[in-house]
Scaffold this motif. Structure first.
Motif, PDB file in Angstrom:
ATOM      1  N   SER A  99      77.271 -55.353  15.712  1.00 55.43           N
ATOM      2  CA  SER A  99      78.318 -56.016  16.481  1.00 55.43           C
ATOM      3  C   SER A  99      77.714 -56.984  17.490  1.00 55.43           C
ATOM      4  O   SER A  99      78.386 -57.902  17.962  1.00 55.43           O
ATOM      5  CB  SER A  99      79.195 -54.991  17.190  1.00 55.43           C
ATOM      6  N   VAL A 100      76.435 -56.791  17.816  1.00 55.18           N
ATOM      7  CA  VAL A 100      75.719 -57.676  18.730  1.00 55.18           C
ATOM      8  C   VAL A 100      74.218 -57.427  18.540  1.00 55.18           C
ATOM      9  O   VAL A 100      73.812 -56.347  18.120  1.00 55.18           O
ATOM     10  CB  VAL A 100      76.144 -57.427  20.201  1.00 55.18           C
ATOM     11  N   ALA A 101      73.403 -58.429  18.856  1.00 55.98           N
ATOM     12  CA  ALA A 101      71.945 -58.272  18.854  1.00 55.98           C
ATOM     13  C   ALA A 101      71.444 -58.663  20.237  1.00 55.98           C
ATOM     14  O   ALA A 101      71.755 -59.747  20.725  1.00 55.98           O
ATOM     15  CB  ALA A 101      71.306 -59.156  17.793  1.00 55.98           C
ATOM     16  N   ILE A 102      70.707 -57.779  20.878  1.00 59.76           N
ATOM     17  CA  ILE A 102      70.195 -58.010  22.222  1.00 59.76           C
ATOM     18  C   ILE A 102      68.669 -58.082  22.154  1.00 59.76           C
ATOM     19  O   ILE A 102      68.034 -57.210  21.563  1.00 59.76           O
ATOM     20  CB  ILE A 102      70.594 -56.864  23.186  1.00 59.76           C
ATOM     21  N   ALA A 131      69.661 -66.475  11.259  1.00 59.73           N
ATOM     22  CA  ALA A 131      70.363 -65.558  10.350  1.00 59.73           C
ATOM     23  C   ALA A 131      71.463 -64.799  11.081  1.00 59.73           C
ATOM     24  O   ALA A 131      72.565 -64.632  10.546  1.00 59.73           O
ATOM     25  CB  ALA A 131      69.373 -64.589   9.706  1.00 59.73           C
ATOM     26  N   LEU A 132      71.180 -64.339  12.283  1.00 59.19           N
ATOM     27  CA  LEU A 132      72.207 -63.633  13.058  1.00 59.19           C
ATOM     28  C   LEU A 132      73.372 -64.562  13.386  1.00 59.19           C
ATOM     29  O   LEU A 132      74.537 -64.185  13.260  1.00 59.19           O
ATOM     30  CB  LEU A 132      71.607 -63.061  14.345  1.00 59.19           C
ATOM     31  N   SER A 133      73.064 -65.774  13.783  1.00 58.32           N
ATOM     32  CA  SER A 133      74.101 -66.749  14.113  1.00 58.32           C
ATOM     33  C   SER A 133      74.969 -67.062  12.904  1.00 58.32           C
ATOM     34  O   SER A 133      76.202 -67.091  12.995  1.00 58.32           O
ATOM     35  CB  SER A 133      73.441 -68.018  14.656  1.00 58.32           C
ATOM     36  N   ARG A 134      74.338 -67.282  11.750  1.00 65.27           N
ATOM     37  CA  ARG A 134      75.095 -67.571  10.519  1.00 65.27           C
ATOM     38  C   ARG A 134      75.991 -66.412  10.120  1.00 65.27           C
ATOM     39  O   ARG A 134      77.045 -66.611   9.538  1.00 65.27           O
ATOM     40  CB  ARG A 134      74.141 -67.907   9.381  1.00 65.27           C
ATOM     41  N   ALA A 135      75.554 -65.187  10.439  1.00 69.84           N
ATOM     42  CA  ALA A 135      76.335 -63.997  10.107  1.00 69.84           C
ATOM     43  C   ALA A 135      77.424 -63.731  11.142  1.00 69.84           C
ATOM     44  O   ALA A 135      78.197 -62.785  11.006  1.00 69.84           O
ATOM     45  CB  ALA A 135      75.418 -62.784   9.977  1.00 69.84           C
ATOM     46  N   GLY A 136      77.469 -64.566  12.181  1.00 68.92           N
ATOM     47  CA  GLY A 136      78.487 -64.395  13.210  1.00 68.92           C
ATOM     48  C   GLY A 136      78.195 -63.275  14.195  1.00 68.92           C
ATOM     49  O   GLY A 136      79.099 -62.799  14.884  1.00 68.92           O
ATOM     50  N   VAL A 137      76.935 -62.857  14.269  1.00 71.05           N
ATOM     51  CA  VAL A 137      76.550 -61.790  15.187  1.00 71.05           C
ATOM     52  C   VAL A 137      76.200 -62.413  16.541  1.00 71.05           C
ATOM     53  O   VAL A 137      75.289 -63.236  16.628  1.00 71.05           O
ATOM     54  CB  VAL A 137      75.334 -60.996  14.652  1.00 71.05           C
ATOM     55  N   PRO A 138      76.908 -62.040  17.605  1.00 70.30           N
ATOM     56  CA  PRO A 138      76.565 -62.568  18.921  1.00 70.30           C
ATOM     57  C   PRO A 138      75.163 -62.130  19.328  1.00 70.30           C
ATOM     58  O   PRO A 138      74.750 -61.002  19.062  1.00 70.30           O
ATOM     59  CB  PRO A 138      77.606 -61.954  19.852  1.00 70.30           C
ATOM     60  N   ILE A 139      74.439 -63.043  19.981  1.00 70.19           N
ATOM     61  CA  ILE A 139      73.085 -62.767  20.436  1.00 70.19           C
ATOM     62  C   ILE A 139      73.077 -62.764  21.955  1.00 70.19           C
ATOM     63  O   ILE A 139      73.573 -63.694  22.586  1.00 70.19           O
ATOM     64  CB  ILE A 139      72.104 -63.824  19.897  1.00 70.19           C
ATOM     65  N   GLY A 140      72.508 -61.712  22.524  1.00 70.10           N
ATOM     66  CA  GLY A 140      72.387 -61.613  23.967  1.00 70.10           C
ATOM     67  C   GLY A 140      70.932 -61.503  24.366  1.00 70.10           C
ATOM     68  O   GLY A 140      70.079 -61.123  23.573  1.00 70.10           O
ATOM     69  N   ILE A 141      70.660 -61.880  25.597  1.00 65.89           N
ATOM     70  CA  ILE A 141      69.317 -61.788  26.158  1.00 65.89           C
ATOM     71  C   ILE A 141      69.378 -60.825  27.338  1.00 65.89           C
ATOM     72  O   ILE A 141      70.220 -60.973  28.217  1.00 65.89           O
ATOM     73  CB  ILE A 141      68.821 -63.169  26.646  1.00 65.89           C
ATOM     74  N   ALA A 142      68.489 -59.845  27.341  1.00 60.48           N
ATOM     75  CA  ALA A 142      68.381 -58.904  28.456  1.00 60.48           C
ATOM     76  C   ALA A 142      66.933 -58.940  28.922  1.00 60.48           C
ATOM     77  O   ALA A 142      66.027 -58.680  28.146  1.00 60.48           O
ATOM     78  CB  ALA A 142      68.759 -57.499  28.011  1.00 60.48           C
ATOM     79  N   SER A 143      66.719 -59.311  30.176  1.00 62.37           N
ATOM     80  CA  SER A 143      65.355 -59.424  30.668  1.00 62.37           C
ATOM     81  C   SER A 143      65.297 -59.114  32.148  1.00 62.37           C
ATOM     82  O   SER A 143      66.216 -59.441  32.893  1.00 62.37           O
ATOM     83  CB  SER A 143      64.834 -60.844  30.424  1.00 62.37           C
ATOM     84  N   ALA A 144      64.211 -58.517  32.541  1.00 60.04           N
ATOM     85  CA  ALA A 144      63.982 -58.258  33.958  1.00 60.04           C
ATOM     86  C   ALA A 144      63.194 -59.395  34.601  1.00 60.04           C
ATOM     87  O   ALA A 144      62.839 -59.326  35.766  1.00 60.04           O
ATOM     88  CB  ALA A 144      63.215 -56.950  34.127  1.00 60.04           C
ATOM     89  N   SER A 145      62.938 -60.450  33.841  1.00 63.28           N
ATOM     90  CA  SER A 145      62.174 -61.579  34.367  1.00 63.28           C
ATOM     91  C   SER A 145      62.891 -62.202  35.555  1.00 63.28           C
ATOM     92  O   SER A 145      64.095 -62.439  35.513  1.00 63.28           O
ATOM     93  CB  SER A 145      61.985 -62.646  33.278  1.00 63.28           C
TER      94      SER A 145
END
Length: 104
Positions: free
Chosen positions: A20-23, A69-83
């Motif tokens: 449902s999402v990729a982080i 590939a994730l974008s084409r599959a319609g999977v939202p991409i999130g970024i999680a970072s402590a930077s």
């Protein structure tokens, strides 16, 4: 021994997992360093940024294909970072043309 390099069918893998999402984390996950050390870097190639001292930050080879590939599959991409370098990270992600929707 030698590492085996196999080709992964990313669309099939994504379809079988149905995420449902990729982080993703940033540093040492998407690229080979800490973006906070590259605040003056500029993107000089599709997967490389460098600064005036000659240091380079490189995307790992698979990152662009995975994001695409994730974008084409319609999977939202999130970024999680402590930077602490959110502005630098955002600039680099855009410079590398990585399509993502959310930063957390």
């Amino acid at each position: 021994g030698e590492a085996s390099h196999s080709t992964v069918d990313l669309p099939a893998l994504i379809a079988s997992c149905n995420p449902s999402v990729a982080i993703f984390d940033l540093d040492s996950t998407l690229w080979n360093g800490n973006c906070e050390n590259f605040d003056a870097a500029r993107v000089v190639a599709p997967s490389e940024a460098s600064d005036t001292a000659g240091r380079t930050l490189r995307l790992f080879p698979e990152v662009s294909a995975v994001f695409e590939a994730l974008s084409r599959a319609g999977v939202p991409i999130g970024i999680a970072s402590a930077s602490p370098a959110a502005a630098t990270a955002t600039r680099l992600l855009r410079g590398f043309r990585l399509d993502y929707g959310h930063a957390v």
